[in-house]
Write an enzyme that holds these catalytic residues in place. Structure first.
Site, mmCIF file in Angstrom:
data_model
loop_
_atom_site.group_PDB
_atom_site.id
_atom_site.type_symbol
_atom_site.label_atom_id
_atom_site.label_comp_id
_atom_site.label_asym_id
_atom_site.label_seq_id
_atom_site.Cartn_x
_atom_site.Cartn_y
_atom_site.Cartn_z
ATOM 1 N N ASP A 29 0.861 -1.300 0.164
ATOM 2 C CA ASP A 29 0.007 -0.016 0.038
ATOM 3 C C ASP A 29 0.880 1.182 -0.069
ATOM 4 O OD1 ASP A 29 -3.092 0.578 1.079
ATOM 5 O OD2 ASP A 29 -1.715 2.290 0.916
ATOM 6 N N ILE A 30 0.399 2.094 -0.726
ATOM 7 C CA ILE A 30 1.387 3.301 -0.719
ATOM 8 C C ILE A 30 1.382 4.144 0.311
ATOM 9 C CG2 ILE A 30 -0.547 5.018 -1.950
ATOM 10 C CD1 ILE A 30 1.530 5.680 -4.236
ATOM 11 N N ASN A 85 -12.846 -3.011 2.427
ATOM 12 C CA ASN A 85 -13.769 -1.892 2.611
ATOM 13 C C ASN A 85 -14.753 -2.105 1.674
ATOM 14 O OD1 ASN A 85 -12.574 -0.478 4.937
ATOM 15 N ND2 ASN A 85 -11.028 0.144 3.433
ATOM 16 N N GLY A 91 -15.545 3.599 3.431
ATOM 17 C CA GLY A 91 -14.334 4.171 3.213
ATOM 18 C C GLY A 91 -13.416 3.415 1.845
ATOM 19 N N HIS A 98 -10.347 -5.648 -3.293
ATOM 20 C CA HIS A 98 -9.014 -5.961 -2.820
ATOM 21 C C HIS A 98 -8.945 -6.185 -1.262
ATOM 22 C CE1 HIS A 98 -9.836 -1.784 -2.613
ATOM 23 N NE2 HIS A 98 -9.416 -1.487 -1.410
HETATM 24 P P1 AMP Z 1 -9.741 1.317 -0.180
HETATM 25 O O1 AMP Z 1 -9.862 2.937 0.357
HETATM 26 O O2 AMP Z 1 -10.319 0.199 0.910
HETATM 27 O O3 AMP Z 1 -10.459 1.313 -1.396
HETATM 28 O O4 AMP Z 1 -8.165 1.076 -0.396
HETATM 29 C C1 AMP Z 1 -7.433 1.301 -1.404
HETATM 30 C C2 AMP Z 1 -5.933 1.580 -0.984
HETATM 31 O O5 AMP Z 1 -5.185 1.738 -1.952
HETATM 32 C C3 AMP Z 1 -5.743 2.789 0.028
HETATM 33 O O6 AMP Z 1 -5.311 1.939 1.336
HETATM 34 C C4 AMP Z 1 -4.572 3.516 -0.778
HETATM 35 O O7 AMP Z 1 -3.607 3.815 0.289
HETATM 36 C C5 AMP Z 1 -4.101 2.424 -1.654
HETATM 37 N N1 AMP Z 1 -3.513 3.158 -2.757
HETATM 38 C C6 AMP Z 1 -3.900 4.228 -3.690
HETATM 39 N N2 AMP Z 1 -3.128 4.363 -4.736
HETATM 40 C C7 AMP Z 1 -2.273 3.459 -4.694
HETATM 41 C C8 AMP Z 1 -1.030 2.992 -5.332
HETATM 42 N N3 AMP Z 1 -0.793 3.780 -6.548
HETATM 43 N N4 AMP Z 1 -0.237 2.203 -5.061
HETATM 44 C C9 AMP Z 1 -0.425 1.589 -3.859
HETATM 45 N N5 AMP Z 1 -1.616 1.546 -3.083
HETATM 46 C C10 AMP Z 1 -2.459 2.639 -3.424
#
Ligand code: AMP
Length: 111
Positions: A29-30, A85, A91, A98
């Site tokens: 996760d970023i 989520n 959220g 995922h």
């Molecule tokens: P959700 O909010 O449950 O849909 O999770 C999406 C997740 O993706 C969040 O925890 C973000 O930090 C993560 N995210 C968003 N953009 C990226 C990216 N480019 N690379 C890795 N993780 C990401």
């Protein structure tokens, strides 16, 4: 519309990939919420957990297997959390199934 995760799968956006097969990709996760914070993503675009059908169960099985395998690889097998989520109220920001795999610290409910 193409999801961000599809772009990562197609290598249009860079990510730190920690696992990949024909059904699943897993990345770091970023914006990590714990020392280990991985995203286990279905390659098939399924909007959310709520949209899974019986036909998708083999993919979900694979995602669960990958969670277990990565938990061992990242040495968190003795304590971790899997979160998915579902929808805006929970959220969910990326409408592509995922699982968040979190660990490496004492996890509270309000992390
Ligand atoms: P959700 O909010 O449950 O849909 O999770 C999406 C997740 O993706 C969040 O925890 C973000 O930090 C993560 N995210 C968003 N953009 C990226 C990216 N480019 N690379 C890795 N993780 C990401």
């Amino acid at each position: 519309m193409t999801t961000l995760f599809e772009k990562i799968i197609k290598r249009e956006i860079k990510a730190d990939i920690v696992y990949e097969d024909d059904q699943v990709i897993a990345i770091k996760d970023i914006c990590p919420k714990a020392p280990v914070h991985l995203l286990i993503i279905s390659k098939k675009v399924i909007e959310s957990f709520q949209k899974i059908t019986k036909n998708d169960f083999p993919i979900i099985n694979k995602m669960m297997e990958v969670c277990q395998k990565l938990a061992v690889e990242f040495a968190i097998e003795n304590g971790y959390r899997i979160i998915t989520n579902v929808g805006k109220n929970a959220g969910q920001t990326i409408l592509h199934l995922h699982f968040h795999l979190l660990g490496g610290k004492d996890l509270k409910w309000d992390f």
